[in-house]
Design an enzyme around this catalytic site. Structure first.
Site, PDB file in Angstrom:
ATOM      1  N   ASN A 118       0.835  -1.189   0.000  1.00 44.54           N
ATOM      2  CA  ASN A 118       0.000   0.000   0.000  1.00 44.54           C
ATOM      3  C   ASN A 118       0.877   1.249   0.000  1.00 44.54           C
ATOM      4  OD1 ASN A 118       0.566  -0.882   2.758  1.00 44.54           O
ATOM      5  ND2 ASN A 118      -0.840   0.707   3.482  1.00 44.54           N
ATOM      6  N   GLU A 177       0.343   5.346   0.796  1.00 46.11           N
ATOM      7  CA  GLU A 177      -0.500   6.459   1.242  1.00 46.11           C
ATOM      8  C   GLU A 177       0.130   7.775   0.810  1.00 46.11           C
ATOM      9  OE1 GLU A 177      -1.963   4.256   5.358  1.00 46.11           O
ATOM     10  OE2 GLU A 177      -0.708   6.044   5.500  1.00 46.11           O
ATOM     11  N   CYS A 190      -3.988   0.693  -2.707  1.00 43.10           N
ATOM     12  CA  CYS A 190      -3.860  -0.533  -1.928  1.00 43.10           C
ATOM     13  C   CYS A 190      -2.778  -1.458  -2.493  1.00 43.10           C
ATOM     14  CB  CYS A 190      -5.190  -1.286  -1.933  1.00 43.10           C
ATOM     15  SG  CYS A 190      -6.560  -0.347  -1.254  1.00 43.10           S
ATOM     16  N   GLU A 245      -3.055  -4.593  -3.235  1.00 43.47           N
ATOM     17  CA  GLU A 245      -3.578  -5.408  -4.328  1.00 43.47           C
ATOM     18  C   GLU A 245      -3.519  -4.643  -5.652  1.00 43.47           C
ATOM     19  OE1 GLU A 245      -6.198  -6.292  -0.679  1.00 43.47           O
ATOM     20  OE2 GLU A 245      -5.029  -4.630  -1.481  1.00 43.47           O
ATOM     21  N   CYS A 287     -10.274  -4.493   0.100  1.00 39.29           N
ATOM     22  CA  CYS A 287     -11.383  -3.543   0.172  1.00 39.29           C
ATOM     23  C   CYS A 287     -12.320  -3.778  -1.010  1.00 39.29           C
ATOM     24  CB  CYS A 287     -10.852  -2.107   0.176  1.00 39.29           C
ATOM     25  SG  CYS A 287     -10.191  -1.559  -1.427  1.00 39.29           S
ATOM     26  N   CYS A 329     -10.724  -3.098  -4.442  1.00 42.21           N
ATOM     27  CA  CYS A 329      -9.755  -4.131  -4.828  1.00 42.21           C
ATOM     28  C   CYS A 329     -10.446  -5.441  -5.176  1.00 42.21           C
ATOM     29  CB  CYS A 329      -8.711  -4.330  -3.732  1.00 42.21           C
ATOM     30  SG  CYS A 329      -7.510  -2.980  -3.699  1.00 42.21           S
TER      31      CYS A 329
END
Length: 132
Positions: free
Chosen positions: A43, A45, A54, A56, A87, A90
């Site tokens: 991930n 940010e 993310c 994935e 999520c 994803c």
């Protein structure tokens, strides 16, 4: 070493590279393709919090950039008491490249905690209709 062991190791290693200065929640994901290749991602940010991405998504992007398009198995690794499942976004991204029967393993650094089919995680995915 089995394919699942390799996925686990790849997710664990890449998780250490996560850029998570705001949440401090590091996630790693590894994807095994139908060709036997493993792509891993973490991930990332950014200060504009919803604009990060993310693990994935990173792994899928690497897979597509390498010219592959079919996911065979997924492993997502987080930490903490709750399961770190993909999520909603994803799940839909995975469904673009994987069938509902593809296994998604959810792990923490100590081992696999649960396994789901993508169809269980996203039972009514949005897919393009087959051409007539």
């Amino acid at each position: 070493m089995t394919a699942l062991d390799k996925l686990f190791a790849a997710a664990r290693l890449v998780r250490e590279n996560a850029h998570a200065p705001y949440s401090n929640f590091h996630v790693g994901a590894a994807i095994l393709t139908d060709r036997g290749t493993i792509f891993a991602g973490c991930n990332v940010e950014v200060a504009s919090y919803p604009e990060g991405w993310c693990a994935e998504t990173t792994a899928l992007g690497k897979m597509v950039a390498a010219g592959e398009t079919t996911v065979h198995t997924v492993l997502v690794m987080g930490e903490g008491g709750r399961l770190t499942t993909p999520c909603g976004g994803c799940r839909q991204r995975l469904a673009e490249f994987a069938g509902p029967d593809v296994t998604v393993h959810v792990a923490d650094p100590t081992g696999i905690r649960a396994s789901f089919s993508l169809g269980e995680l996203l039972p009514a995915s949005f897919v393009l209709a087959d051409p007539a």
